[in-house]
Design a protein around this motif. Structure first.
Motif, short mmCIF file in Angstrom:
data_model
loop_
_atom_site.label_atom_id
_atom_site.label_comp_id
_atom_site.label_asym_id
_atom_site.label_seq_id
_atom_site.Cartn_x
_atom_site.Cartn_y
_atom_site.Cartn_z
N THR A 99 0.85 -1.20 0.00
CA THR A 99 0.00 0.00 0.00
C THR A 99 0.88 1.24 0.00
OG1 THR A 99 -0.04 0.06 2.42
CG2 THR A 99 -1.82 -1.17 1.33
N VAL A 100 0.23 2.41 -0.13
CA VAL A 100 0.93 3.68 0.00
C VAL A 100 0.20 4.52 1.05
CG1 VAL A 100 1.54 5.84 -1.17
CG2 VAL A 100 1.83 3.65 -2.36
N SER A 101 0.98 5.14 1.94
CA SER A 101 0.41 6.05 2.93
C SER A 101 0.79 7.47 2.57
CB SER A 101 0.97 5.74 4.33
OG SER A 101 0.74 4.40 4.69
N PHE A 102 0.02 8.42 3.08
CA PHE A 102 0.32 9.84 2.84
C PHE A 102 0.44 10.57 4.16
CE2 PHE A 102 -1.11 14.26 2.26
CZ PHE A 102 -0.16 14.69 1.34
N LEU A 103 1.59 11.22 4.33
CA LEU A 103 1.86 12.00 5.53
C LEU A 103 1.83 13.46 5.11
CD1 LEU A 103 2.99 12.02 8.51
CD2 LEU A 103 5.25 11.96 7.46
N ASP A 104 1.06 14.29 5.80
CA ASP A 104 0.95 15.68 5.36
C ASP A 104 2.26 16.43 5.62
OD1 ASP A 104 0.80 15.97 8.14
OD2 ASP A 104 -0.46 17.75 7.97
N ALA A 105 2.44 17.55 4.92
CA ALA A 105 3.73 18.24 4.93
C ALA A 105 4.10 18.77 6.30
CB ALA A 105 3.71 19.37 3.91
N ALA A 106 3.09 19.00 7.15
CA ALA A 106 3.39 19.49 8.50
C ALA A 106 3.71 18.34 9.45
CB ALA A 106 2.19 20.29 9.02
N ASN A 107 3.72 17.13 8.94
CA ASN A 107 4.01 15.94 9.76
C ASN A 107 3.02 15.78 10.91
OD1 ASN A 107 6.37 15.42 8.22
ND2 ASN A 107 7.48 16.93 9.45
N THR A 108 1.75 16.12 10.65
CA THR A 108 0.78 16.04 11.75
C THR A 108 -0.25 14.95 11.58
OG1 THR A 108 -0.54 17.70 10.62
CG2 THR A 108 0.90 18.49 12.38
N SER A 109 -0.43 14.44 10.35
CA SER A 109 -1.43 13.38 10.22
C SER A 109 -1.05 12.45 9.08
CB SER A 109 -2.82 13.96 9.99
OG SER A 109 -2.89 14.51 8.70
N ILE A 110 -1.53 11.22 9.19
CA ILE A 110 -1.22 10.22 8.17
C ILE A 110 -2.52 9.63 7.66
CG2 ILE A 110 -1.05 8.19 9.69
CD1 ILE A 110 1.51 7.44 8.09
N GLU A 111 -2.54 9.31 6.38
CA GLU A 111 -3.68 8.58 5.81
C GLU A 111 -3.10 7.33 5.16
OE1 GLU A 111 -6.00 10.76 2.90
OE2 GLU A 111 -7.05 8.91 2.31
N ASN A 112 -3.54 6.17 5.60
CA ASN A 112 -3.01 4.93 5.05
C ASN A 112 -3.85 4.43 3.89
OD1 ASN A 112 -0.77 4.65 6.77
ND2 ASN A 112 -2.12 3.92 8.42
N ASN A 113 -3.22 3.61 3.06
CA ASN A 113 -3.92 2.91 2.00
C ASN A 113 -4.63 3.85 1.03
OD1 ASN A 113 -4.56 0.60 0.72
ND2 ASN A 113 -6.06 -0.12 2.21
N ILE A 114 -3.92 4.90 0.58
CA ILE A 114 -4.59 5.92 -0.24
C ILE A 114 -4.95 5.41 -1.62
CG2 ILE A 114 -3.62 7.86 1.06
CD1 ILE A 114 -1.63 8.29 -1.21
N PHE A 115 -4.16 4.51 -2.18
CA PHE A 115 -4.48 4.04 -3.54
C PHE A 115 -5.83 3.32 -3.56
CE2 PHE A 115 -4.51 0.85 -6.89
CZ PHE A 115 -4.27 1.64 -8.01
N GLU A 116 -6.03 2.43 -2.60
CA GLU A 116 -7.28 1.67 -2.59
C GLU A 116 -8.46 2.55 -2.18
OE1 GLU A 116 -6.90 -2.33 -0.80
OE2 GLU A 116 -4.79 -2.25 -1.35
N THR A 117 -8.18 3.64 -1.44
CA THR A 117 -9.24 4.57 -1.09
C THR A 117 -9.73 5.31 -2.33
OG1 THR A 117 -8.24 4.87 1.07
CG2 THR A 117 -9.81 6.54 0.39
N VAL A 118 -8.78 5.77 -3.14
CA VAL A 118 -9.15 6.55 -4.32
C VAL A 118 -9.67 5.65 -5.43
CG1 VAL A 118 -8.23 8.06 -6.13
CG2 VAL A 118 -7.48 8.35 -3.76
N ASN A 119 -9.06 4.48 -5.58
CA ASN A 119 -9.40 3.60 -6.69
C ASN A 119 -10.03 2.32 -6.15
OD1 ASN A 119 -7.88 5.19 -8.86
ND2 ASN A 119 -6.32 4.81 -7.30
N ALA A 120 -11.37 2.33 -6.07
CA ALA A 120 -12.07 1.21 -5.45
C ALA A 120 -11.79 -0.08 -6.20
CB ALA A 120 -13.57 1.49 -5.45
N ASN A 121 -11.69 -1.17 -5.44
CA ASN A 121 -11.52 -2.51 -6.01
C ASN A 121 -10.24 -2.71 -6.80
OD1 ASN A 121 -14.05 -3.27 -4.96
ND2 ASN A 121 -15.03 -2.32 -6.74
N MET A 122 -9.24 -1.88 -6.52
CA MET A 122 -7.96 -2.09 -7.18
C MET A 122 -6.89 -2.19 -6.09
SD MET A 122 -8.06 0.57 -10.35
CE MET A 122 -6.70 -0.19 -11.22
N ASP A 123 -5.77 -2.82 -6.42
CA ASP A 123 -4.64 -2.76 -5.50
C ASP A 123 -3.34 -2.63 -6.26
OD1 ASP A 123 -3.53 -5.35 -6.11
OD2 ASP A 123 -5.06 -6.27 -4.86
N LEU A 124 -2.25 -2.47 -5.53
CA LEU A 124 -0.96 -2.15 -6.15
C LEU A 124 -0.12 -3.38 -6.46
CD1 LEU A 124 -0.03 0.90 -3.93
CD2 LEU A 124 -0.54 0.96 -6.38
#
Lengths: 610, 346
Positions: free
Chosen positions: B51-76
């Motif tokens: 998977t790929v996670s996204f950490l915001d530029a201020a280093n304050t929050s993370i969102e995991n599994n962004i590819f599968e969130t944006v692209n339903a029913n797909m994986d990497l």
């Protein structure tokens, strides 16, 4: 549990109520001489599930299929026909021992048996015993043991049996058995071939690519009776299989895997005065080749040759007391692409005793010690007791210390093996209750198992994966079963059995359930004989399993059912025609993440005796 | 940081509007997308897709599994190994599935994939509309490792060039493609590929068991578990080197940021100046790892922060930690399974 499960329960209930009488499909034949007599004599306090060869014929020939619907063992299958590893009573894949005619055949290389590389055609009987068994069977008998047996019969017999089966995904299953026996000698020959394109559809519409397999097996059991006190046996088998490992995504490299296994046993049994001695010589060879890309000729391989000499002496002190001593020497040489040539020698001595105190109470005790330079060997012991409190209720108890030795891969894998490893050890106890009334039998076993020094491969700080004695696991659980057989009318017979297991298998460091160990597993079989028709229903429910140690992912539980019908057209019952519908509910299910199993599929067979 | 910047821009805008009443004030246009200005973290995965996670530029929050969130029913695909970029896209390499997944680097919407011709791809880079991706091919031999040249318009492989050595990390510098001539602890060279001729033009020998390298101007830095070398690219001669003492074992993860050299050993980060003569005596920071395994599975220094990851037991989600350059912990997050790399989406 879901709606389908309740429907099945309702169905069972109806069928049970509609019916009433019995015989037993799962029992021992009188005239047979098994190599694994220990299993009968030294299992005090433990429960054994016995599967007869007629039951074996009802299923696909792979051991996974046979056991999945009849035992509490959970199987992790990388897709249909692919690598299949057991979890018995919440243990890991190498903690189930597979015993072939009394000889432990777990791989010397990885400690496991791939249950999809055992073709059951050649065996007359398969038994499954839950709980420890290292005193008698050695390494790996922690969660339980699976016993594959050839029997030798000295009754006059000349019998051929041919089974031809065709099923979905171009699955072809051919089995031929020939039994020829006289007063002095006995021959049992089994030939089988099983193959499949295995190109089933996934629920998402994709196809199982590169999943084809075939295997050939030959099994010969020869017995010669010199006189009433001396019997010689030779049992030999070869298994040759090739599987392409199925892909998850079409872009992946196509791989394949070849197995070649040979198992040979020469056994001489003789009786004199109060002694009964058995001398066995066995050679077990295993070899694999793995092709990481089938477009290339390159492969990696591993092989191990195992030479076993065993002397087993029974001494009957009187009608109540039996002593038994077993001396065994196992010499193994192994090599492989990633293993240097290595040999090891293990000598073991075991002493067992059994006392039938009276008709209602019996107990046994045993100890075993191994001598080897490869690892520190713990002293193993077992103790079991059976107390028949009333005609319908017996109480059982068993406790034992068991182990699993480090494998060749663990010890000698190139630049990663860890020669300092200790064996995994297990201390366990169980309390069993057995009830029987007429044609009804039920049991409930509670057990506890404390496993230490579990070997796990993890990447070290330099990125190289190495094995270490890492984990401690505490397992407690419950196993239960019932069998009920009822003769309803003159030509009608109902047979039912079910098992349910609850397993709590906890890594003590994290406090969490091991991955790929379901809390619940339920199995059920109902078959009915009505004149020449034999309909049957099988089902299992596997509970949800975690696939991550932090519980962040899991695979949902599922209910899987098969139905079938067999018909005998002739009065002599020499012919049988049958059909099966597998996965009748068309359940979408996986045992391993991303490894879909097939939906509804079909088999047809003809079984011919002559 | 994104919000702060917008706030300042807003303030500036209102100030300009108020003071000049001029209507040609132009705010710089930021590209659309939820994942601009931040850090992409590749998570290898274990039994299932990475998977790929996204950490915001201020280093304050993370969102995991962004590819599968944006692209339903797909994986990497299996074993996400690394990520590389061009101006618009991110290219995500999965070595276990022979896949490169192409997404819009700011929205993470799926745009296509390279799904034929790869054979255990590891790392890549882009230059002038083409991608250059290292492939292991057969693990058992170094003879067939190759660079795949991929046309980024068609996502087809145009040619494959066998190097004759193991290949792994790929970097572009000075119009040339530099490829680490080592993989999994074996190999001792940097192979230089010329995109103009489509051939390997030279092999620069380095210390053995090379595990990471960096190019800074005309200098090549090569790190193995026991040695750090600086090589002058005009002469390919070693200009300085350190053999590590017993105090520094298992050195890896070389990175150069603002003229400083960073690397890791065990669970510690070390820092050196470029004119080094001897090994650092004190760690810049150390962290506790719950197991002894999977330490420093990913490591990067960027924009004044040190990013590192720990893969734990490889069967559960790993952690990422962010430190200041003086070694103070800024934040800590749970990412995906086996986080192995940080990629700065700015």
């Amino acid at each position: 549990m879901n709606k389908n499960l309740y429907l099945l329960f309702a169905l069972i209930f109806c069928v049970c109520n509609a019916a009433t009488a019995q015989t037993d499909s799962i029992n021992w034949l009188d005239e047979v001489r098994l190599s694994d007599v220990k299993l009968k004599k030294f299992s005090t306090g433990q429960h054994i599930i016995e599967l007869s060869d007629s039951l074996l014929q009802k299923n696909q020939p792979q051991l996974t299929d046979v056991l999945n619907f009849t035992t509490p063992i959970f199987f992790k299958e990388n897709g249909r026909g692919m690598v299949s590893s057991p979890s018995f009573r919440g243990t890991t894949a190498a903690q189930t021992a597979v015993i072939w005619n009394g000889i432990n055949i777990n791989s010397q290389l990885n400690g496991q048996v791939d249950f999809n590389t055992i073709n059951t055609t050649g065996y007359n009987e398969i038994s499954v015993r839950g709980g420890g068994g290292s005193v008698v069977y050695g390494t790996g008998a922690i969660g339980g043991s699976v016993h594959l047996n050839n029997s030798i019969s000295f009754k006059n017999k000349n019998e051929h049996n041919l089974l031809l089966q065709y099923g979905s995904f171009n699955t072809i299953d051919t089995r031929y058995n020939f039994k020829l026996s006289k007063r002095k000698w006995s021959l049992n020959l089994a030939l089988s071939r099983n193959s499949s394109d295995n190109d089933y559809d996934f629920p998402n519409g994709a196809e199982n690519l590169n999943g084809e397999y075939f295997n050939n097996a030959v099994n010969i059991a020869l017995g010669y009776r010199f006189n009433s006190k001396n019997i010689l046996k030779i049992i030999s088998e070869i298994y040759d299989g090739e599987r392409h490992f199925s892909l998850i995504r079409p872009s992946e490299n196509r791989t394949k895997y070849q197995d070649l296994t040979t198992r040979n046993l020469l056994e001489w049994n003789s009786k004199f005065s109060e002694f009964d001695q058995t001398l066995s010589l066995a050679f077990i060879g295993e070899e694999y080749k793995y092709f990481p890309n089938i477009d290339s000729q390159n492969f990696s391989f591993g092989s191990a040759n195992n030479f076993i000499a065993k002397y087993d002496l029974d001494y009957k002190l009187n009608e109540e007391i039996l002593f038994n001593a077993v001396l065994q020497n196992t010499y193994t040489e192994g090599e492989g692409s990633n293993l240097d040539d290595n040999e090891r020698n293990i000598f073991s001595a075991a002493l067992l005793g059994k006392h039938y105190l009276n008709d209602d109470f019996q107990y046994e005790a045993g100890i075993r010690k191994e001598i080897t330079s490869n690892y520190k060997s713990p002293l193993l012991f077992s103790f079991g007791a059976l107390y028949k409190i009333t005609d319908f209720y017996s109480l059982k108890f068993n406790t034992s210390r068991n182990f699993r030795i480090p494998t060749y891969n663990d010890l000698y894998w190139a630049s990663a093996g860890n020669p300092e490893l200790n064996p995994e050890t297990s201390l366990q106890a169980e309390l069993g209750n057995q009830f029987s009334f007429n044609e009804f039998e039920a049991g409930l076993t509670l057990y506890y198992n404390d496993i230490r020094d579990m070997i796990r491969w993890l990447p070290g700080s330099d990125g190289v994966w190495r094995p270490g004695n890492e984990d401690e696991v505490h397992i407690y659980g419950m196993e239960s079963y019932f069998n009920w057989n009822k003769k309803i009318a003159k030509k009608s017979l109902l047979m039912t059995n079910a098992t349910y297991a609850y397993t709590f298998s906890r890594n003590t460091a994290t406090g969490r359930q091991l991955i790929y160990v379901p809390y619940h597993k339920l199995t059920g079989n109902i078959s009915f004989q009505y004149h020449r028709f034999k309909p049957f229903l099988q089902f299992i429910y596997n509970g949800s399993v975690y696939t991550r140690t932090d519980y962040s992912e899991n695979l949902p539980g599922y209910l899987l059912g098969n139905i079938g019908l067999a018909y005998t057209p002739d009065r002599e019952r020499k012919w049988e025609l049958g059909a099966r519908i597998n996965n009748i509910l068309n359940t979408d299910y996986q045992n391993v993440e991303d490894r879909w199993m097939p939906g509804i599929n079909y088999n047809f067979y003809i079984n011919l005796k002559f | 940081m994104k919000n702060t910047k917008l706030f300042i821009l807003g303030l500036a805008g209102s100030f300009l509007l108020n003071s000049c009443s001029n209507d040609d004030d132009t705010l710089p246009e930021l590209p659309d997308g939820d994942y601009r200005e931040g850090v992409l973290i590749s998570n290898e995965g274990s039994q299932s897709a990475g998977t790929v996670s996204f950490l915001d530029a201020a280093n304050t929050s993370i969102e995991n599994n962004i590819f599968e969130t944006v692209n339903a029913n797909m994986d990497l695909g299996k074993f996400v190994q690394s990520v590389f970029f061009d101006a618009e896209n991110a290219y995500i390499i999965s070595n276990g599935s022979n896949l490169i997944t192409v997404v819009d680097r700011y929205t993470f919407e799926f745009k296509g994939q390279v799904d034929s011709g790869l054979n255990i791809p590891l790392f890549g880079t882009t230059l002038n509309g083409k991608a250059y991706v290292s492939n292991v091919a057969d693990f058992g031999t170094s003879d067939d490792d190759f660079i795949a040249v991929i046309n980024l318009e068609t996502l087809e492989i145009e040619e494959t060039v066998v190097a004759g050595t193991y290949l792994s990390e790929v970097k572009e510098a000075n119009g040339l493609i530099y490829v680490e001539g080592a993989a999994y602890g074996t190999g001792n060279s940097i192979e230089v590929f010329d995109p103009a001729s489509g051939t390997f033009i030279k092999s620069i020998p380095t210390n053995s068991a090379l595990n990471s390298f960096e190019i800074n101007g005309n200098n090549l830095f090569a790190l193995s578990s026991a040695e750090l070398e600086q090589i002058d690219l005009s002469s390919d001669a070693v200009v300085s080197e350190i053999q590590f003492s017993e105090n520094l074992t298992g050195a890896k993860n070389l990175d150069i940021e603002n003229g400083s050299i960073y690397f890791t050993s065990g669970t510690s980060v070390y820092q050196l100046n470029q004119d080094f003569t001897e090994e650092p005596t004190e760690a810049l920071l150390s962290y506790e790892s719950t197991s002894d395994f999977g330490q420093m599975y990913g490591f990067e220094v960027e924009n004044g922060f040190i990013y590192l990851s720990d893969a734990g037991d490889f069967a559960s989600d790993g952690t990422v930690r962010i430190y200041t350059l003086s070694g103070d912990l800024v934040n800590e997050f749970t990412a995906g399974v086996a986080p192995n790399g940080f990629y700065f989406n700015d």
